[in-house]
Design an enzyme around this catalytic site. Sequence first.
Site, PDB file in Angstrom:
ATOM      1  N   HIS A   1       0.757  -1.208   0.085  1.00 58.58           N
ATOM      2  CA  HIS A   1      -0.056  -0.045  -0.167  1.00 58.58           C
ATOM      3  C   HIS A   1       0.993   1.324  -0.049  1.00 58.58           C
ATOM      4  O   HIS A   1       2.060   1.207   0.627  1.00 58.58           O
ATOM      5  CB  HIS A   1      -0.877  -0.097   1.334  1.00 58.58           C
ATOM      6  CG  HIS A   1      -1.776   1.004   1.283  1.00 58.58           C
ATOM      7  ND1 HIS A   1      -1.700   2.262   1.672  1.00 58.58           N
ATOM      8  CD2 HIS A   1      -3.314   1.023   1.410  1.00 58.58           C
ATOM      9  CE1 HIS A   1      -2.869   2.985   1.629  1.00 58.58           C
ATOM     10  NE2 HIS A   1      -3.745   2.244   1.546  1.00 58.58           N
TER      11      HIS A   1
ATOM     12  N   ASP B   1       3.064  -4.693   7.906  1.00 59.03           N
ATOM     13  CA  ASP B   1       1.896  -4.074   7.884  1.00 59.03           C
ATOM     14  C   ASP B   1       0.896  -4.903   7.871  1.00 59.03           C
ATOM     15  O   ASP B   1       0.473  -5.840   7.072  1.00 59.03           O
ATOM     16  CB  ASP B   1       1.709  -3.538   6.464  1.00 59.03           C
ATOM     17  CG  ASP B   1       0.529  -2.475   6.334  1.00 59.03           C
ATOM     18  OD1 ASP B   1      -0.347  -2.670   7.333  1.00 59.03           O
ATOM     19  OD2 ASP B   1       0.468  -1.730   5.200  1.00 59.03           O
TER      20      ASP B   1
ATOM     21  N   GLN C   1      -4.537  -5.283   6.914  1.00 60.27           N
ATOM     22  CA  GLN C   1      -5.532  -6.369   6.440  1.00 60.27           C
ATOM     23  C   GLN C   1      -5.476  -7.814   7.020  1.00 60.27           C
ATOM     24  O   GLN C   1      -6.155  -8.491   6.646  1.00 60.27           O
ATOM     25  CB  GLN C   1      -5.055  -6.572   4.996  1.00 60.27           C
ATOM     26  CG  GLN C   1      -5.306  -5.083   4.073  1.00 60.27           C
ATOM     27  CD  GLN C   1      -6.741  -4.849   3.940  1.00 60.27           C
ATOM     28  OE1 GLN C   1      -7.543  -5.426   4.150  1.00 60.27           O
ATOM     29  NE2 GLN C   1      -6.764  -3.568   3.660  1.00 60.27           N
TER      30      GLN C   1
ATOM     31  N   LYS D   1     -10.459  -1.397  10.298  1.00 60.29           N
ATOM     32  CA  LYS D   1     -10.413  -2.419   9.352  1.00 60.29           C
ATOM     33  C   LYS D   1     -10.739  -3.698  10.072  1.00 60.29           C
ATOM     34  O   LYS D   1     -10.772  -4.821   9.706  1.00 60.29           O
ATOM     35  CB  LYS D   1      -8.838  -2.449   8.687  1.00 60.29           C
ATOM     36  CG  LYS D   1      -8.489  -1.398   7.710  1.00 60.29           C
ATOM     37  CD  LYS D   1      -7.864  -1.614   6.494  1.00 60.29           C
ATOM     38  CE  LYS D   1      -7.242  -0.354   6.010  1.00 60.29           C
ATOM     39  NZ  LYS D   1      -8.108  -0.008   4.747  1.00 60.29           N
TER      40      LYS D   1
ATOM     41  N   CYS E   1      -4.387   2.361  -4.049  1.00 60.89           N
ATOM     42  CA  CYS E   1      -3.556   2.698  -3.426  1.00 60.89           C
ATOM     43  C   CYS E   1      -2.315   1.938  -3.544  1.00 60.89           C
ATOM     44  O   CYS E   1      -1.468   1.671  -2.645  1.00 60.89           O
ATOM     45  CB  CYS E   1      -3.624   3.048  -1.988  1.00 60.89           C
ATOM     46  SG  CYS E   1      -4.713   4.389  -1.660  1.00 60.89           S
TER      47      CYS E   1
END
Lengths: 403, 135
Positions: free
Chosen positions: A120, A197, A200, A223, A361
């Site tokens: 991202h 990261d 998600q 999220k 993104c």
Amino acid sequence: MTDIQSLRNDFPILNKQLDGQPLCYLDSAATAQKPNKVIDVIKTFYQDENSNVHRGLHTLSENATVRYESARETIANFLNVETREIVWTSGATESLNLVAHGLSASLNSDSVIAISPFEHHANIVPWQEACQRTGATLLVLPMLDGVLDEQGAIAMLKQHKPDVLAMGHVSNALGNIHPIESLISVCKALGTITVIDGAQSLLHLRPDLKALECDFYVFSAHKALGPTGVGGLYGKYQQLNALPVYKTGGEMIKEVSFERSSYREAPSKFEPGTPNISGVIGFAAAIDYVNEIDPSALQRYEQALYHSLLAKLRQIEGITVYGDTQNNVGVVSFNYKNEHHYDLATLLNTYGVAVRSGHHCTQPLMKMLKVNGTVRASLAFYNNQDDIEHFINALSATIELLD
Amino acid sequence: MNIEHITKKLSESHGWQAKYREIMLLGKQLPTLPDALKVDSAIVSGCDSKVWLYLDLDESAQQLVLIADSDTRIVKGLLAIIIAAYAGKTPEQASQFNAYELFESLGLIAHLSPSRGNGIRAIVEQIQVQAEILK
Ligand SMILES: Cc1ncc(COP(=O)(O)O)c(C=O)c1O
């Protein structure tokens, strides 16, 4: 055992009608919907409990401080880490900026930062900035047909011995679950700092960070059923505490004079100013909610939905699906013939279907896939077979309109 | 294509699908821009969809000439509406023209909202700016 299907009733927005159509929400990768429990906690906070934290002897302030700090414990337990290893931020983006800024203090023109091609923009741009400040080089790991080339990536890591590896656990654009366990173990042997990261992955995979052994992990509450504007950073305590401060102000200091100031220890030194108190408390409520759901039942349910959606989609001639369909959290990223993703998503919306279209993104990834974007339908456990029927019918009608 | 015809067609189509079908048909009637003219300098920075716009003045008639194209069918159809609305106007008339009222009356005002990211709002703003300059 939890009946996953019945959990849908906890999400009031899913009963909504838009222009007379039932809502078919397939955009959970952009933001997840919120259960009543989270909505109620935030409402109650402002109605009955609102007060600032860490700065009052009065009852409300004390209660708010206790709630705020126990929320830290909730997320720490969820991730299986120490409470003092969690910093509250405004979300994954701020967390990545904090780490990239902090780590760049020890980088120079001989340094190498590795990222994956799936990142991202939030996990690309802060590192590019770090490279510009320090003269370090950005290295991009290889991919094959929309899937990370694990062996190629390992070879590249061993060859370049990067100072930092920053990569997503799960790709937001494609849903791919990356083999971060093996990459982290390679990095440990090389002395490479790993920044994962988790934007998600938090909700779908519930990672055990102690087992994962990454150095840093970032996430966004919204999220994972929580409110927007809040998230966090996990860092192994020594490394976290060694990072220089990122933002400065009140609350984070030990002592301030006009000549100089001294800072408190992590996590406080990274949390200047009045924090997003209701957000943090709402996030803890989301984690409490998730904790009540059996993780393997949830994953089985999401996988069954995903494979049903994928199979139905593939029956439509002219559909191209991108990414790793073997290891996926439940995202289908696709195009139809040469039609523009904008037209597809606009027409799907007329049937009450909420999907995302565009580059998600991840412009460099789209370039590598040789597309200008995709339509992305992303699932969560509150979706059901009716949503899939609804989506496939809407897509068939859309295609009829276009052909 | 004239704007009265377009207005009539759109007001006769009920439901969003029918409206979009009409809009996409309008787009099909708009000539395709040759690739040589699809250059970055002609791009209206919108977002997801690409839009190329050329605007000039027919000196003898003192009328605006517009050529535009898009890589999406729906935006191209919306461009056809904008072109029909502005073409043949003098710069003076164009700068006084209210595209928002037109889109409102067509039930398409949502397409001028800043969040749509389809560049329609940017196109209208660009036409207005250039019309001012040509006045
Ligand atoms: C993989 C990934 N990383 C980072 C982000 C940024 O998250 P936020 O916008 O909540 O800071 C997102 C959100 O889209 C994401 O999907």
